[in-house]
Enzyme design. Structure first.
Site, PDB file in Angstrom:
ATOM      1  N   GLU A  25      -1.549  11.589   3.765  1.00 13.09           N
ATOM      2  CA  GLU A  25      -2.524  11.432   4.834  1.00 13.09           C
ATOM      3  C   GLU A  25      -2.328  12.569   5.829  1.00 13.09           C
ATOM      4  O   GLU A  25      -1.190  12.925   6.160  1.00 13.09           O
ATOM      5  CB  GLU A  25      -2.358  10.101   5.567  1.00 13.09           C
ATOM      6  N   GLU A  58       0.871  -1.182   0.000  1.00 11.74           N
ATOM      7  CA  GLU A  58       0.000   0.000   0.000  1.00 11.74           C
ATOM      8  C   GLU A  58       0.902   1.223   0.000  1.00 11.74           C
ATOM      9  O   GLU A  58       1.873   1.287   0.767  1.00 11.74           O
ATOM     10  CB  GLU A  58      -0.907   0.011   1.227  1.00 11.74           C
TER      11      GLU A  58
END
Length: 410
Positions: free
Chosen positions: A296, A291
């Site tokens: 974020e 991933e």
């Protein structure tokens, strides 16, 4: 009865009346007196609640009704204060010059007017309270009136200020881009992933609180920008809604440069992300096939962004994560560009053209390196979860993830 006896009776009557004791029907009330000079207890004072739309311009008067439960033979006065909940004094409402009401003798109702400032900017329903205090010749029964300013607008407020990436880079050609200039999502590039992850992976594996939808209330377009809105509402058993879009099966990416220009939301429990997942999971389920988290932000740290790789044999994730903080601003103040430079055996993370993290294949040590395969892009705005925690009283809703463009070069 002689004159002396009459005089004694009159004197006794005066004394007994002063003590509020009934003597006879002549010259003395047979009822006790309250502190305010009226018969019986002092009147009680109450205020109602008001809910109105703010309007698009000028002021809308929020008329609170303050009432006495009965008439008084004396003036009744009461002071009040205005307390902000989410509405802001001077911006959302105007504080009156006088913060006192007087009921002349015999009156039982007064209007207390708070002017609310109208605008055409979308925001949440804001609130303030009017609190009664310090009554004279009365007592307080319902002393707090709630004012709710309903939103009646659709335009999200932002400017186009901030960093803008170059339109081209030496050695790269533009493979695909979405400038979000149309009225709807490009179905050839994007799909929605709706729901709350149940039953397979409830809360999307992070105990998130939102239900993702493809409704126009949660994803829409304004002046060449895509806006994902996270809002508090009861929907499909959840207390929040938002949107999540992805290019899975439509726009696979393997190496190149990705630029995403955006204004990020903020607030406790708010979690926007740009990230990539494997198209084919060549090495098995998460995290074995990897991933890539391009960006974020957890909303209680609105000036810090994280770039992360997830990998390892599982069941939990092994990760390499680094962060970048703005010196004085937050990512909510203006547009910034979040980028990924992805080559064989190497990935770099950038903010506004500046590299803040580089990971090479060798940095994974003995772990398998799954990042030389095709991945797809995901854009979402989560609410709550293991990392950001849940929203609290300081979190303002709605929150918006505003994306100007996404460009992929190879």
């Amino acid at each position: 009865m002689n004159k002396r006896e009459v005089h004694m009776v009159q004197l006794l009557s005066i004394v007994l009346c002063s003590l509020s004791i009934t003597f006879s029907s002549s010259g003395c009330s047979s009822k006790s007196k309250g502190d305010n000079g009226d018969t019986g207890p002092a009147p009680t004072i109450s205020i109602n609640d008001v809910t109105l739309f703010e309007g698009n311009s000028g002021n809308t008067d929020f008329e609170f009704l303050v009432t006495l439960d009965k008439k008084s033979t004396r003036d009744v006065t009461v002071n009040y204060s205005i307390v902000s909940v989410s509405a802001k004094a001077g911006e959302d409402y105007i504080v009156p010059a006088s913060l006192s009401l007087t009921f002349p003798a015999g009156e039982t109702q007064k209007k207390l007017i708070i002017p609310v400032v109208g605008d055409d900017i979308k925001e949440g329903d804001d609130a303030f309270t009017v609190q009664l205090q310090n009554p004279v010749n009365g007592s307080l029964l319902k002393l707090v009136g709630s004012g709710t300013i309903r939103n009646d607008d659709t335009r999200v407020a932002y400017t186009n200020t901030g960093y803008d990436a170059p339109a081209s880079y030496p050695g790269y050609t533009l493979k695909w881009a979405d400038e979000f200039n149309g009225p709807s999502l490009d179905a050839s590039t994007w799909g929605h992933q709706n729901g709350d992850g149940c039953p397979g992976i409830c809360g999307w594996g992070n105990n998130e609180l939102e239900f993702y939808t493809d409704r126009p209330e949660n994803l829409y377009f304004q002046n060449g920008k895509m806006i994902i809105e996270a809002k508090p509402e009861s929907y499909q058993g959840k207390n929040y809604t938002s949107s999540k879009i992805l290019t899975q099966g439509k726009r696979p990416i393997k190496f190149g440069r990705i630029d995403i220009r955006a204004i990020l939301p903020k607030g406790k429990g708010i979690w926007p992300a740009f990230w990539l997942m494997p198209e084919k999971s060549v090495f098995g389920g998460w995290p074995r096939s990897g991933e890539i988290d391009l960006m974020e932000v957890v909303g209680h740290e609105p000036g810090k962004t994280y770039g992360t790789l997830h990998f390892g044999p599982g069941p939990g994730s092994t990760q390499i994560s680094r962060n970048f903080s703005l010196p004085s601003q937050t990512f909510n103040d203006e547009f910034h560009v979040f980028s990924l430079e992805w080559k064989e055996d190497q990935i770099k993370w950038l903010v506004d053209g500046n590299v803040f993290s580089t990971v090479n294949k060798a940095d994974l040590g003995s772990n398998n390196y799954p990042f030389n395969e095709e991945f797809f892009l995901i854009v979402n705005l989560a609410v709550g979860g293991n990392w950001p925690g849940n929203p609290d009283a300081t979190t303002y809703f709605p929150q918006w993830l505003i994306v100007d463009y996404i460009r992929v070069y190879q």
